[in-house]
Scaffold this active site. Structure first.
Site, PDB file in Angstrom:
ATOM      1  N   ASP A  72      12.672 -14.366  -6.502  1.00  0.00           N
ATOM      2  CA  ASP A  72      11.196 -14.383  -6.117  1.00  0.00           C
ATOM      3  C   ASP A  72      10.142 -14.384  -7.172  1.00  0.00           C
ATOM      4  OD1 ASP A  72      11.572 -14.037  -3.416  1.00  0.00           O
ATOM      5  OD2 ASP A  72      11.390 -11.952  -3.265  1.00  0.00           O
ATOM      6  N   ASN A 146       1.195 -11.980  -6.169  1.00  0.00           N
ATOM      7  CA  ASN A 146       1.738 -10.558  -5.429  1.00  0.00           C
ATOM      8  C   ASN A 146       0.740  -9.614  -5.742  1.00  0.00           C
ATOM      9  OD1 ASN A 146       3.957 -10.819  -4.361  1.00  0.00           O
ATOM     10  ND2 ASN A 146       5.222 -10.018  -5.965  1.00  0.00           N
ATOM     11  N   ASP A 147       0.258  -9.400  -6.982  1.00  0.00           N
ATOM     12  CA  ASP A 147      -0.433  -8.114  -7.630  1.00  0.00           C
ATOM     13  C   ASP A 147      -1.335  -8.132  -8.594  1.00  0.00           C
ATOM     14  OD1 ASP A 147       1.553  -7.187  -8.987  1.00  0.00           O
ATOM     15  OD2 ASP A 147       2.538  -6.295  -6.941  1.00  0.00           O
ATOM     16  N   TYR A 189       5.321  -3.987  -5.434  1.00  0.00           N
ATOM     17  CA  TYR A 189       5.086  -2.938  -6.181  1.00  0.00           C
ATOM     18  C   TYR A 189       4.294  -2.112  -5.350  1.00  0.00           C
ATOM     19  CZ  TYR A 189       4.379  -0.523 -10.592  1.00  0.00           C
ATOM     20  OH  TYR A 189       4.100   0.592 -11.626  1.00  0.00           O
ATOM     21  N   ALA A 190       3.281  -2.744  -4.704  1.00  0.00           N
ATOM     22  CA  ALA A 190       2.556  -1.727  -3.723  1.00  0.00           C
ATOM     23  C   ALA A 190       3.219  -0.856  -2.599  1.00  0.00           C
ATOM     24  CB  ALA A 190       1.553  -2.702  -2.998  1.00  0.00           C
TER      25      ALA A 190
END
Length: 296
Positions: A72, A146-147, A189-190
């Site tokens: 990923d 993603n973040d 991660y969230a």
């Protein structure tokens, strides 16, 4: 469905398994008389490949499909580079989880053939764009599939900051950091920080505090078109960092402002027709299978 003739290949360096898979993929594509372009960094470790090469930034200009071989993390990096070209991206998993790279190596030929024959699904995944400003001047910019994460870097101290959404003050917090995640990043991660899982089709952003110094500090889900502003306390005695997908990093100073919003361009993520998001979650996250007595 769109037919693909010019296929780009991106791979994760440092893995013999990735190189073996790329060799198989290259042979398969050439046997179908397709034009194959290798990312230049991968081409350097594949002597005698005999193919056209391109930098990652330019790959989107010469291809109509890019296949990423790796995990990923490899696809996250490719997404940031290719989203502006509006080019479809397909992932072959040679990593660990494989939330985004969902084709297994043992089914490479079968699944890639289905995609090339026009049997596939397209998901439009939005990215975030982050900017760090100091005295009204931009000092760092980055994109994230993603973040975007505000964290103390090498320090063990907590960070004090204020959160604004669309110009409205939300709260001040003292925490180890803050995660701003897309639906794609909600399983990364969230999720580890206690955030909710959001379906990829949702137009929403989740804000997750990391170990907040209050029991009332909870994740909040906001509209995907919201603009977030995070103001680092002027009294902070450390220089925290902002990380985009854990790959691009910027150092902040006390008083800096971080703005996060949706990027106009989206990633066009390709899946085989039998792709099932809930099956992916069940497999990757260890969810329970159906009860033995279920008839449905």
């Amino acid at each position: 469905m769109e037919q693909f003739r010019n296929i780009g290949i991106i791979g994760r360096l440092g893995s013999s398994q990735v190189l073996d898979t790329i060799r198989r993929l290259k042979k398969f594509l050439l046997d179908r008389h397709l034009h194959v372009i290798l990312e230049d960094t991968i081409a350097e470790v594949l002597p005698g490949h005999g193919l056209q090469t391109s930098t990652r930034k330019l790959l989107g200009e010469v291809c109509d499909l890019v296949i990423v071989v790796g995990g990923d993390g490899s696809l996250l990096g490719a997404a940031r580079a290719l989203a502006r070209h509006n080019i479809p991206v397909l992932g072959i998993n040679r990593g660990n989880l494989g939330f985004l790279t969902d084709i297994r190596p043992d089914e490479l030929e079968q699944k890639v053939a289905e995609v090339l024959d026009g049997h596939y699904l397209v998901e439009n995944r939005f990215l975030l764009q982050a900017e760090v400003r100091r005295h009204h001047e931009a000092i760092g910019q980055g994109d994230a599939l993603n973040d975007v994460v505000l964290h103390p870097g090498k320090s063990t101290r907590m960070i004090e900051f204020e959160i604004y959404i669309d110009g409205q003050f939300v709260c001040s917090q003292k925490a180890d950091g803050l995660i701003v995640a897309t639906p794609t990043g909600s399983t990364a991660y969230a999720l580890s920080a206690g955030g909710p899982i959001m379906h990829p089709k949702l137009d929403a952003i989740v804000i997750v505090p990391m170990y907040p110094h209050t029991l009332s500090g909870r994740p909040i889900v906001v509209d995907g078109n919201s603009e977030l502003k995070i103001v680092v306390s002027k009294d902070l005695q450390i220089y925290p960092q902002v990380s985009c997908d854990g790959q691009n990093h910027f150092t902040c100073a006390p008083g800096d402002t971080i703005t996060v919003s949706k990027k106009p361009q989206k990633l066009r993520l390709i899946h085989p027709l039998d792709h099932n998001y809930y099956e992916v979650c069940r497999t990757k996250l260890g969810w329970g299978s159906r009860l033995g007595s279920s008839d449905d």
